[in-house]
Design an enzyme around this catalytic site. Sequence first.
Site, mmCIF file in Angstrom:
data_model
loop_
_atom_site.group_PDB
_atom_site.id
_atom_site.type_symbol
_atom_site.label_atom_id
_atom_site.label_comp_id
_atom_site.label_asym_id
_atom_site.label_seq_id
_atom_site.Cartn_x
_atom_site.Cartn_y
_atom_site.Cartn_z
ATOM 1 N N LYS A 44 1.009 -0.813 -0.188
ATOM 2 C CA LYS A 44 -0.007 -0.043 0.087
ATOM 3 C C LYS A 44 0.946 1.144 -0.077
ATOM 4 O O LYS A 44 1.689 1.298 0.310
ATOM 5 C CB LYS A 44 -0.800 0.186 1.103
ATOM 6 C CG LYS A 44 0.068 -0.064 2.221
ATOM 7 C CD LYS A 44 -1.183 -0.044 3.552
ATOM 8 C CE LYS A 44 -0.168 -0.360 5.154
ATOM 9 N NZ LYS A 44 -1.190 -0.465 6.501
ATOM 10 N N TYR B 64 15.957 29.810 9.697
ATOM 11 C CA TYR B 64 14.921 30.524 9.602
ATOM 12 C C TYR B 64 14.463 30.802 11.299
ATOM 13 O O TYR B 64 15.185 29.908 11.655
ATOM 14 C CB TYR B 64 13.854 30.003 9.355
ATOM 15 C CG TYR B 64 12.955 29.841 7.777
ATOM 16 C CD1 TYR B 64 12.748 31.361 7.277
ATOM 17 C CD2 TYR B 64 13.038 29.557 7.051
ATOM 18 C CE1 TYR B 64 11.929 31.684 5.975
ATOM 19 C CE2 TYR B 64 12.764 29.515 5.333
ATOM 20 C CZ TYR B 64 12.763 30.768 5.045
ATOM 21 O OH TYR B 64 12.363 30.699 3.583
#
Length: 395
Positions: A66, A287
Amino acid sequence: MPSPMPEPVPVSIQSPASTSSPNAFSHWPRHRAGASLRIDLGAIADNYRLLRQKVGAGTTCAAVVKADAYGLGLAQVAPALERAGADHFYVAHLEEGIALRRHVAPTVRIFVLHGPLPETEEEFVAHGLTPVLNSMEQIAGWRALARRENRVLPAVIQLDTGMSRFGLSMSDVRTIADDATLLEGIDPCLIISHLACADTPDNPANAQQRAQLIRMAALLPPAPLALSASSGIFLGPDYHFDMVRPGAALYGIAPNETAPNPLRPVVKLSARILQIRDIAPGDGVGYGLTYRATRPRRIATIGAGYADGCLRQGAGHGAAWFGEIRLPILGRISMDSITIDITDVPEGQLAPDMGVDLLGPHHDVDAAARAAGTIGYEILTSLGHRYHRTYVAGG
Ligand SMILES: *Cc1c(COP(=O)(O)O)cnc(C)c1O
């Protein structure tokens, strides 16, 4: 209908022999991506064979593919597993089953864990998919199709033995036991359940779920039983029943933390160095300037970020590696880049356009997961689609 699988970025297949060098950057000039993901199909095949050997000949070892084979590429991974001997596969959604059908032989059995959504029953038959029926509604829909087509249709029945996620409850099972017509036209080819705590072998929930599976299945028509995914296989033969369905272990994720990982690592992720600079005490990085140098540092900016699945959460404890040298992540992870500390690398050994490992021999998927406060499953299924992907062929 749009395909659920993003088209992979250009892929190349290497033979195992061409990957022997531990820091093989020779392939960098051949692609423009910021990072390179190497997926070892031979290791996946070996992991499949190890699991199959562990459960023995009396138990079928299926393969769970999956979520695009846990992010590693259904189109490449499923055929490799089939070559290793897998002939029963599981996916989660109908769309995934339809995609998988194109990559494996018609005789390969494909089970769809979520079963049919209303009105999709015909598509299962059209694509040769076997549904897992999880509710009385899904059973009714499958029975109605069998009646319309006037034939018996196989299906897997899932029982909820304690996880409260998918499957029939004990009261559903009693309803069926009291009225055999509810399964009319349905051939229950397999009865499954799923363990909630298999990665903690001492958890009493494991034995409770096992006992509940046996109690519930006894009320239904006789069918082979299956309970275990990867971790359950390592709970021992009592948990193997007639089929096991590993996913994570195929892709190298450790089945539990109580024993050494017996599986081969499958992925190697190397990011390209884009820029190198020297910073002085007091300089900030990234940042928010959350990292500030306290002494002179040599730092490198590399070409992978959170848009590529390098989880922002991993910044505090995460690292890249150059051979044996750990290169701590400095400051925040950006969308397309990460800044690392390369001060410990001897002068001249690293330069722009060379690679450092984000996943590799010193830092496997489970280690990266620990650094980011998550599980290996999330690391793999987050792997981005901007990477240059290389598949190492394996027999
Ligand atoms: C995902 C899944 C598996 C595979 O689990 P792993 O832990 O990856 O081995 C097996 N069975 C069910 C029902 C699943 O949802």
